[in-house]
Design an enzyme around this catalytic site. Structure first.
Site, PDB file in Angstrom:
ATOM      1  CG  HIS A  68      10.235  40.060 -17.316  1.00  0.00           C
ATOM      2  ND1 HIS A  68      11.259  40.210 -16.548  1.00  0.00           N
ATOM      3  CD2 HIS A  68       9.842  41.499 -17.757  1.00  0.00           C
ATOM      4  CE1 HIS A  68      10.835  41.946 -16.025  1.00  0.00           C
ATOM      5  NE2 HIS A  68      10.244  42.563 -17.350  1.00  0.00           N
ATOM      6  CG  ASP A  77      14.637  39.611 -15.589  1.00  0.00           C
ATOM      7  OD1 ASP A  77      14.271  38.788 -16.128  1.00  0.00           O
ATOM      8  OD2 ASP A  77      16.175  40.158 -15.656  1.00  0.00           O
ATOM      9  CG  ASP A  86       9.838  46.379 -15.613  1.00  0.00           C
ATOM     10  OD1 ASP A  86       9.551  45.259 -16.133  1.00  0.00           O
ATOM     11  OD2 ASP A  86      11.044  46.654 -16.127  1.00  0.00           O
ATOM     12  CD  GLU A  96      12.475  42.611 -20.657  1.00  0.00           C
ATOM     13  OE1 GLU A  96      12.447  43.007 -20.961  1.00  0.00           O
ATOM     14  OE2 GLU A  96      12.246  42.984 -19.652  1.00  0.00           O
ATOM     15  CD  GLU A  97      14.287  44.758 -16.406  1.00  0.00           C
ATOM     16  OE1 GLU A  97      14.130  45.395 -17.217  1.00  0.00           O
ATOM     17  OE2 GLU A  97      13.049  44.671 -15.667  1.00  0.00           O
ATOM     18  CD  GLU A 110       7.478  43.680 -19.464  1.00  0.00           C
ATOM     19  OE1 GLU A 110       7.297  44.521 -18.881  1.00  0.00           O
ATOM     20  OE2 GLU A 110       8.301  42.844 -19.726  1.00  0.00           O
TER      21      GLU A 110
HETATM   22 ZN   LIG Z   1       9.355  44.409 -17.966  1.00  0.00          ZN
END
Ligand SMILES: [Zn+2]
Length: 433
Positions: free
Chosen positions: A77, A79, A109, A143-144, A170
């Site tokens: 991802h 974002d 991340d 995703e977040e 991830e």
């Molecule tokens: Zn992540």
């Protein structure tokens, strides 16, 4: 991009990605998707942008196969979460290279893995590599927050673009030492995040005369204590069985046996195994009266709770009621996400194991069910995809990495970026041949 080595190429691409502010909300991931498209099309990969709204595009790149081997997808991802520059000792969106590490929001991340996945597919494309089945790279939005612009939407709206047999995402990949031996953790399953609200009822009144009221906050205290003290029923899962077999050489016969054997390795290992044997309750938030002198009629307690794959929120609430006993309260599920698993005995596992052995002959991959969920579950649910969380890291300790994710001074060693590219290229070359 005038890079001369994979190492320089992945470093530069990550620096550029970090400089694109994709803080979610609002996201604005299209800028990152465009950057990736320009980079990948230069290398000959087919690219397509899919967007529910123009500013939140997902990029899908593809290296088509001439055969009908299994499809492999690299998922990541673009974002990131908010960064407060005042807490940082570098510019969060500067992408600075300092001391062999790339600094900035998203380095771990997970723009590092975005960059490594893109470089893996770009270098394979330039080499004229023909995968056994299509090789796909999806760099998704949102995703977040998970508001329906990213992986979930892509799987529903454009299933043909992202349908895959295997997926690398991830979630894990860190090198750990257990009992003095090295392991690389690979996440094959994820617990379900299923927080709920415990609402305790009483009767309000003036705080100067407690006898005339029924204080919901005071009543909540004993219920919170019950949740804190509760020892859930444990069960053995395929992931714990395989993990213990890998680390101790023996498959456990019961959850108690698994915990005891883990404890013989070391206490950290036992602490790691324990939450994988049951659901967990963690009361984390409480609200009651808004005024100091008013006894609350209601106290709301929010409980973070993680369920093993296969356990339903209905079963969770039944267990909770049994733990709390009768009382003047109600339970309400707030949400339920994740809680899926993939089998361990698969060609993708073999690819991970072969790569780990080549990297460090004495090391082994160790399967785990992680406490948090990722976008993997959308693919497992939509296509029955075998999805693993594996992005190898060994230059930075897992303890340090855990304190940097979603926090200040996030950064990734260039050595680990390079390691990631190497693994992803290996996986693409291994599957289906
Ligand atoms: Zn992540």
């Amino acid at each position: 991009m005038a890079a001369v080595s994979v190492r320089a190429e992945v470093t530069e691409l990550l620096q550029e990605l970090i400089r694109v502010d994709t803080t979610n909300p609002p996201g604005n991931e299209t800028a990152a998707a465009e950057l990736l498209r320009a980079y990948l099309e230069d290398s000959g990969a087919e690219c397509e942008l899919y967007a529910r709204v123009p500013e939140r595009a997902n990029l899908v790149a593809r290296l088509p196969s001439r055969g009908d081997g299994p499809t492999l997808l690299f998922l990541s991802h673009t974002d990131v979460v908010l960064a407060d520059a005042a807490e940082w000792s570098a510019e969060p969106f500067g992408g600075e290279l300092r001391g062999g590490e790339v600094w900035g929001r998203g380095a771990l991340d997970m723009k590092g893995q975005v960059a490594a996945s893109a470089v893996a597919i770009a270098t394979l494309a330039r080499e004229g590599f023909e995968p056994a089945g299509d090789l796909i790279f999806a760099a998704t939005a949102d995703e977040e927050v998970g508001a329906g612009f990213g992986a979930q939407w892509l799987c529903e709206a454009y299933p043909d673009a992202v349908r895959c047999d295997y997926l690398i995402n991830e979630g894990s990949g860190e090198r750990v030492e257990l009992g003095g031996k090295p392991y690389y953790i690979c996440s094959v399953a994820e617990k379900m995040s299923a927080p709920f609200r415990l609402r305790v009822h009483g009767r309000s009144g003036h705080a100067s005369m407690p006898g005339i009221a029924d204080n919901a906050l005071v009543k909540a205290a004993s219920l919170i204590t019950k949740l804190g003290d509760y020892v859930p029923e444990r069960q053995l899962t395929p992931e714990v069985t395989a993990l213990l077999e890998t680390v101790t050489g023996v498959a456990p016969v019961s959850p108690q046996d698994a915990l005891a054997r883990a404890g013989e390795i070391d206490s950290f290992f036992a602490a790691m195994v324990e939450p994988l044997l049951s659901l967990t309750f963690s009361p984390t938030m409480a609200t009651a009266s808004q005024k100091r002198n008013v006894i609350p009629a209601i106290c709301d307690v929010i409980v973070d709770s993680r369920l093993l794959p296969g356990t339903t929120p209905a079963e969770q609430l039944e267990v909770t009621r049994a733990a709390l006993g009768d009382g003047d309260y109600e339970l309400e599920s707030l949400e339920a996400h994740g809680g899926t698993r993939s089998p361990i005995d698969t060609p993708l596992w073999d690819a991970v194991a072969a790569w780990v052995e080549q990297l460090e002959p004495e090391a082994r991959p160790a399967p785990i069910c992680v406490a948090g969920f990722t976008d993997s579950h959308w693919f497992r649910e939509a296509f029955g995809t075998v999805a693993y969380g594996f992005f190898p890291s060994r230059a930075m300790s897992p303890e340090l990495a855990a304190t940097l994710v979603h926090s200040a001074d996030e950064r990734i060693p260039v050595d680990d970026l390079e390691l990631g590219v190497d693994f992803l290229r290996h996986a693409a070359k291994s599957l289906g041949w």
